[in-house]
Design a protein around this motif. Structure first.
Motif, short mmCIF file in Angstrom:
data_model
loop_
_atom_site.label_atom_id
_atom_site.label_comp_id
_atom_site.label_asym_id
_atom_site.label_seq_id
_atom_site.Cartn_x
_atom_site.Cartn_y
_atom_site.Cartn_z
N UNK A 262 -3.26 12.00 9.07
CA UNK A 262 -3.42 11.00 10.12
C UNK A 262 -4.83 10.89 10.64
N UNK A 263 -5.54 12.02 10.68
CA UNK A 263 -6.92 11.99 11.16
C UNK A 263 -7.80 11.15 10.24
N UNK B 34 -10.25 4.46 9.59
CA UNK B 34 -10.36 3.15 8.97
C UNK B 34 -9.83 2.05 9.89
N UNK B 35 -10.47 0.91 9.81
CA UNK B 35 -10.03 -0.25 10.58
C UNK B 35 -8.90 -1.00 9.90
N UNK B 36 -8.72 -0.75 8.60
CA UNK B 36 -7.65 -1.41 7.87
C UNK B 36 -7.20 -0.50 6.73
N UNK B 37 -5.89 -0.33 6.62
CA UNK B 37 -5.28 0.41 5.52
C UNK B 37 -4.58 -0.60 4.62
N UNK C 179 4.12 4.31 9.05
CA UNK C 179 4.77 3.75 10.24
C UNK C 179 4.09 4.28 11.51
N UNK C 180 3.80 5.57 11.53
CA UNK C 180 3.15 6.16 12.69
C UNK C 180 1.72 5.66 12.86
N UNK C 181 1.01 5.48 11.73
CA UNK C 181 -0.36 4.96 11.77
C UNK C 181 -0.41 3.60 12.46
N UNK D 247 0.58 3.64 16.27
CA UNK D 247 -0.47 4.18 17.13
C UNK D 247 -1.66 3.23 17.27
N UNK D 248 -1.56 2.05 16.65
CA UNK D 248 -2.62 1.05 16.81
C UNK D 248 -3.36 0.71 15.55
N UNK D 249 -2.93 1.25 14.41
CA UNK D 249 -3.60 0.95 13.15
C UNK D 249 -3.27 -0.43 12.62
N UNK D 250 -4.12 -0.93 11.73
CA UNK D 250 -3.92 -2.25 11.12
C UNK D 250 -3.62 -2.05 9.64
N UNK D 251 -2.58 -2.72 9.17
CA UNK D 251 -2.06 -2.51 7.82
C UNK D 251 -2.00 -3.83 7.07
N UNK D 252 -2.45 -3.81 5.81
CA UNK D 252 -2.23 -4.93 4.89
C UNK D 252 -1.31 -4.44 3.79
N UNK D 253 -0.26 -5.20 3.52
CA UNK D 253 0.74 -4.83 2.52
C UNK D 253 0.96 -6.01 1.60
N UNK D 254 1.13 -5.74 0.31
CA UNK D 254 1.39 -6.85 -0.62
C UNK D 254 2.52 -6.51 -1.58
N UNK D 255 3.11 -7.56 -2.11
CA UNK D 255 4.09 -7.43 -3.19
C UNK D 255 5.30 -6.62 -2.80
N UNK D 256 5.62 -5.65 -3.65
CA UNK D 256 6.85 -4.86 -3.50
C UNK D 256 6.58 -3.50 -2.86
N UNK D 257 5.53 -3.38 -2.09
CA UNK D 257 5.19 -2.11 -1.45
C UNK D 257 6.39 -1.53 -0.71
N UNK D 258 6.68 -0.26 -0.98
CA UNK D 258 7.75 0.55 -0.36
C UNK D 258 9.15 0.14 -0.80
#
Length: 741
Positions: free
Chosen positions: A445-446, A451-454, A471-473, A476-487
């Motif tokens: 997590x640290x 990073x400003x974007x994962x 989910x926790x990232x 807690x205020x993180x920004x996530x980009x996800x594409x396609x069939x992730x997860x």
């Protein structure tokens, strides 16, 4: 049918029935297979002054290649002569090759040990390191190899279907072979004081191996599962079967365990010992080596401390987009394990390719190994005093893309690896600073908080722990980009009923999974459309999520979401049903091959606009006026309390290979033109260096001395930096020294 309850540490993944000698095991569908005894031990030397030489290696072979006799220079006088010659060439490390298949020549082993001892003593007297290079398990019929096989036929690897021995390779999991080899090399290190080894072929022969009783016993002991002995079992070679997936994973892990056990033996004699290992970039782009040979750099790096790559294109210059992305991935692997990285640059005796390859490695904090070019001097960059300190330098990136070994090996639905590297290439074209991090970093997590974007790009394979960490990232205020069939898959590649991150993404997966290409999307904000010649995942919007763009049919009517924004906790997620990086993934073409790639600029621009929107353009580095083909990498270092930010600039504007062209071999630059054309305008970028700047200069191997750069203070901690166009010829570094607060 008799059901047997397996170990309490064994949870099961999908329904399989395994029969072995009348014993039947029923594994239920709702469960998940995890190893009963999963060894993931990492054993690496700590960073020390004794091992600092790895960051500045200049290495060459002492005599010939692997087929030489080791002791061609067979007197102390000849050894001293060759050492003096190598030192004159600026080399500081000796690679001792020869008698490579040492198991065929064990009757000479005592002679080899004495020779290595003499050479190492003389090398150390001259301040040089010695690496001994040989093969571990392969044996041929020459020399005493055949006799050795006959004496130890029970050590051979055996195929899993028919129990047939392979007469040219021993099983490294065989305890007797393992002890024999470990004893021999431990004794070698003790008697010779060599500094490191490079050991080859610690792998299985192919996917049919190894079915010896030791491999089978260890597999069962460590997983609680049994590999069938029936040659027609439906388990074998079936990647839809969880037993087979567990077997493939165990093979990779057993190779990593071998390296850890080898490290333990070296530590008895010499804790500051170096183990070099290498692969090609196919270790990232292909699952052939992992699923066939059991060789996975992510596993082998648990015991090997100097991680290398054979850069196979031979023309790094014209393949720069691909190679640069792969060097970022290798840097991420090194960072994950805290190990230095080297790149072996094959340059076809072209000085431009050699220089360019060195610069690309250096800007990614990596050492370069390459041969010298007769009549060409390379000391102006190899011995350049203003080089970055690769031991202490760290990346200064805004974005992290995640590389997953599980998705590489067991991915499905949409292509994973091309989306990762295509995304990296688009970001580099836009000069957006990013790292490629390893999937294991998701549990740190640290690190993620830096990073400003994962970015999870078509990363289908995710474990429950990884899902929870992401989910926790975001929460807690993180920004996530996800594409396609992730997860949408678990870590072993088995499809789940819905996205595991559906609550974060704001969408649910629909049955039928894919909307077939081409896909036309409609942007809700401005009504513009964009046709993307690739398939999309069919999804349904969740409550409170917001549609940014929709997929439309031939009648121009919206049918399913394409781009979705969702708030989760304190953070934000942007989901794209389309894999936006794939179309701009340029492969690593070898020289002499036809270029089949053509950049889709419209898709790349759209992709980068999404990245800038979701980060609110709040990036620490912004390229304001930089040619697309100037590579930029930003690092920071703190050496002896001198804090600096380094902006690397590499001029690739002379590359011009287009789709349909043949990748050049060694170039006639008088005919081809200047490989590093003068820039038309000054370079301008904005940067938040993280402190007050006391001095700002640019330096280069291409000219002597420091040159000033122009600074202008902006709001929000930014500086506008202007580099005169003539101050970047081939490769330069801007040094921003920070005041100590």
């Amino acid at each position: 049918m008799r059901k047997i309850k397996l170990s309490g540490k064994l949870l099961c993944l999908v329904s399989v029935i395994l029969t072995l000698g009348g014993l039947t095991v029923n594994i239920q569908a709702s469960e998940k297979i995890l190893p009963a005894i999963s060894r993931t031990e990492v054993l690496l030397p700590s960073d020390s002054d004794e091992l600092a030489w790895r960051y500045n290696v200049k290495m060459a072979a002492f005599t010939g290649g692997c087929s030489c006799f080791v002791y061609e220079l067979n007197t102390p006088e000849l050894i001293k002569w060759r050492i003096a010659e190598m030192k004159k060439e600026g080399l500081n490390t000796i690679m001792l090759n020869g008698l490579h298949m040492h198991l065929c020549l064990l009757e000479r082993w005592s002679e080899i040990v004495e020779y290595v001892k003499t050479l190492t003593l003389l090398a150390h007297e001259n301040g040089m390191k010695v690496i001994f290079h040989h093969d571990v398990p392969i044996v041929h019929n020459n020399g005493t190899g055949l006799n050795y096989v006959i004496e130890h036929i029970d050590w051979l690897q055996r195929d899993i279907q028919y129990d047939r021995p392979a007469f040219n390779r021993f099983c490294f999991n065989n305890p007797e072979f393992r002890k024999s080899y470990f004893d021999r090399v431990e004794d070698l290190v003790r008697k010779t004081d060599i500094d490191g080894v490079k050991l080859d072929e610690v792998t299985f022969i192919d996917k049919e191996y190894c079915g010896c009783r030791y491999c089978r016993e260890r597999f069962t002991m460590e997983t609680g599962l049994i590999l069938p002995t029936e040659n027609n079992s439906s388990v074998l070679f079936n990647q839809k079967n969880p037993i087979w997936i567990a077997w493939l994973n165990w093979r990779k892990r057993s190779v990593g365990d071998w390296w850890v056990d080898m490290r333990k033996r070296f530590n008895i004699v010499k804790p500051d010992f170096c183990i070099m290992i290498y692969s090609t970039h196919y270790g990232f782009t292909s699952n052939w080596a992992t699923n066939n040979l059991g060789f996975d750099l992510l596993q082998s790096a648990r015991g090997c401390d100097f991680l290398g790559t054979e850069i196979m294109t031979r023309n790094v210059y014209d393949s720069y987009r691909a190679v640069y992305a792969y060097r970022k991935a290798k840097a991420g692997l090194g960072d994950f394990y805290g190990s230095p990285v080297y790149g072996l640059v094959y340059h076809l005796n072209d000085p431009v390719y050699a220089y360019f390859g060195w610069a690309m490695n250096h800007m990614n904090r990596q050492t370069t190994l390459m041969s010298t070019i007769v009549g060409e001097k390379s000391s102006h960059y190899l011995d350049w005093n203003e080089k970055m300190n690769c031991r202490y330098a760290k990346p200064m990136s805004d974005i992290a893309i995640v590389f997953s070994g599980n998705a590489r090996d067991f991915g499905g639905i949409l292509p994973y690896m091309p989306d990762v590297f295509g995304t990296s290439q688009c970001l580099s074209d836009a000069h957006i600073q990013h790292d490629i991090i390893m999937q294991g970093d998701l549990l740190n997590g640290l690190k993620l908080s830096q990073y400003k974007l994962l970015m999870l790009t078509c990363l289908g394979n995710m474990s429950e722990k990884e899902v929870q960490a992401v989910r926790q990232y975001v929460a807690m205020g993180g920004t996530l980009f996800v594409s396609g069939h992730t997860s949408l898959l678990n870590e072993s590649g088995f499809e789940q009923p819905d996205f595991q991150l559906a609550d974060v993404m704001g969408v649910d997966a629909l049955k039928g999974r894919l909307y077939k290409a081409p896909t036309t999307i409609l942007m809700n904000a401005d009504g513009k459309t964009l046709t993307i010649p690739y398939s999309a995942v069919k999804v349904k919007l969740r409550k409170d999520a917001k549609i940014i763009a929709e997929i439309i049919n031939k009648e121009q009517k919206p049918i399913v979401p394409a781009i979705v924004s969702n708030t989760y906790g304190k953070g934000q997620c942007l989901y794209s049903a389309l894999p936006l990086g794939i179309l701009n993934n340029q492969p690593e073409y070898r020289y002499g091959k036809k270029m089949e790639f053509e950049k889709n600029q419209a898709v790349c621009d759209f992709y980068m606009s999404l990245v800038k929107d979701i980060t609110h353009d709040n990036l620490d580095f912004k390229g304001i006026d930089i040619p697309e083909k100037v590579l930029v990498n930003v690092c920071k270092q703190n050496v002896k309390d001198k804090k600096e930010v380094l902006v690397h600039l590499l001029n690739a504007t002379g590359t011009g290979v287009k789709k349909g062209d043949i990748i050049p071999g060694k170039s006639d630059w008088k005919k081809r033109g200047n490989p590093f054309p003068p820039l038309e305008r000054d370079i301008v970028f904005d940067i938040r260096p993280g402190g007050n700047v006391s001095s700002a200069v640019i330096v280069s191997p291409d000219y002597k001395g420091e040159r000033p750069v122009k600074l202008e203070k902006l709001d929000n901690g930014y500086l506008k930096v202007t580099v005169k166009k003539e101050d970047l010829q081939a490769y330069s570094i801007v040094y921003l020294e920070l005041l100590n607060n």
